[in-house]
Design a protein around this motif. Structure first.
Motif, PDB file in Angstrom:
ATOM      1  N   ALA A  62       0.946  -1.118   0.154  1.00  0.00           N
ATOM      2  CA  ALA A  62      -0.102  -0.045  -0.078  1.00  0.00           C
ATOM      3  C   ALA A  62       0.698   1.337   0.054  1.00  0.00           C
ATOM      4  N   ASN A  63       2.115   1.125   0.496  1.00  0.00           N
ATOM      5  CA  ASN A  63       3.113   2.314   0.399  1.00  0.00           C
ATOM      6  C   ASN A  63       4.017   2.296  -0.652  1.00  0.00           C
ATOM      7  N   SER A  64       3.611   1.516  -1.620  1.00  0.00           N
ATOM      8  CA  SER A  64       4.711   1.162  -2.995  1.00  0.00           C
ATOM      9  C   SER A  64       4.040   2.335  -3.919  1.00  0.00           C
ATOM     10  N   GLU A  65       4.613   2.153  -5.021  1.00  0.00           N
ATOM     11  CA  GLU A  65       3.945   2.940  -6.121  1.00  0.00           C
ATOM     12  C   GLU A  65       3.117   2.289  -7.030  1.00  0.00           C
ATOM     13  N   LEU A  66       2.539   1.037  -6.604  1.00  0.00           N
ATOM     14  CA  LEU A  66       1.573   0.397  -7.211  1.00  0.00           C
ATOM     15  C   LEU A  66       0.466  -0.162  -6.135  1.00  0.00           C
TER      16      LEU A  66
END
Length: 314
Positions: free
Chosen positions: A88-92
């Motif tokens: 959820a804290n990634s770029e996807l």
């Protein structure tokens, strides 16, 4: 004419690569910027939708090879919850990541394109805290957000195309066949540069999610110690022949760079909890070593529950 084509293998590969580039270069205008790495990437032969398809196709094969899903819903849900926070804290954040604990004592973790992330229960047992387990999941998420499989696939197909062109040009099927084998390797592992990039991305996701970014370096040290123990027990000179190191570069340099990246994040050492107690509580009761389903020894009796036989030795 024959003497002109008498080249070394390295020269042949270089010529084939240049030929492949010449064929596909007109489409380079389709380059896009990867939001995770900030790099320009050209992956026309594997779109994000195709990545999802490849992951779905390969998923059953992974389960079959590694003994299936570990049959302990509590541990599976725990790993998935950690992975969900990190992704959820990634770029996807909108990608439907899927986290699976494999029923294998082998220490390994890997990712398939499309958001399929795997850790073995052997690796879970090697971690010392939730933060260390999270560092492994974050690293594998980095492979997905970095689109490393798509990059390797496009490179492999380009090389294969060059081999086909070169083979046709010189009338040598062997050259074409050798280079074409590259297309079969894109799922077997990542380049060293991609592994280091996944480390950097993983630390980014640890920081964003509130985990201790220094946990990655500590887990890498545990891996190195484990490999050294395996090597000692098997009589090898070093531990680089273990399952994990067959798909990941050596840990010493990775650990140093992981520490540097953690420092660069501005987070001080031990300023964030490792969540060791919660980790131990969640994995309590997890099988260690070989799966009992494949047979176990109790006293002087060996029993195999799946095949329904047992025997006792004096």
């Amino acid at each position: 004419m024959i003497a002109y084509w008498r080249r070394s293998p390295r020269q042949i590969l270089r010529i084939a690569t240049l030929l492949a580039i010449a064929v596909i270069s007109p489409a380079v205008t389709g380059c896009t910027t990867n939001p995770a790495t900030g790099k320009q990437e050209f992956t026309p032969l594997m779109s994000p939708e195709r990545e999802k398809q490849v992951g779905a196709e390969e998923h059953p094969k992974v389960l079959q090879e590694f003994g299936g899903v570990y049959d302990e819903p509590k541990i599976g849900a725990y790993v998935a919850s950690i992975g969900g926070m990190l992704s959820a804290n990634s770029e996807l954040p909108d990608l439907n990541f899927r986290f699976t604990v494999l029923d294998s004592e082998i220490v390994n973790a890997f990712a398939l394109p499309g958001g399929y992330i795997y850790v073995t229960r052997g690796l879970v047992a090697l971690a010392n805290s939730e933060a260390e387990l999270a560092s492994v999941l974050a690293h594998e998420i980095g492979h997905v957000t970095g689109r490393h499989t798509a990059q390797r696939y496009n490179q492999a197909v380009g090389l294969s195309l060059g081999g086909a062109i070169l083979g046709a040009a010189i009338g040598n099927q062997i050259a074409s066949d050798l280079i074409s084998q590259g297309t079969q390797l894109y799922l077997l592992g990542y380049s060293r540069g991609q592994e280091y990039e996944a480390d950097q991305l993983g630390i980014r996701y640890l920081v964003r999610t509130g985990y201790d970014p220094y946990a990655e370096a500590d887990f890498l040290q545990s891996l190195e110690n484990y490999a050294a123990l395996e090597a000692h027990l098997s009589g090898q000179k070093n531990g680089q022949n273990s399952e994990f190191f067959s798909t990941h570069p050596q840990t010493a340099k990775r650990a140093r760079e992981a520490v540097d990246a953690a420092r660069a994040s501005g987070i001080s050492i031990e300023s964030r909890p490792r969540l060791r107690d919660r980790f131990l509580e969640q994995i309590d009761g997890m099988v260690f070593g070989g799966s009992p389903e494949h047979g176990f020894i109790r006293g002087q009796t060996f029993a195999h529950p799946k095949l329904r036989f047992q025997f006792t030795v004096p």
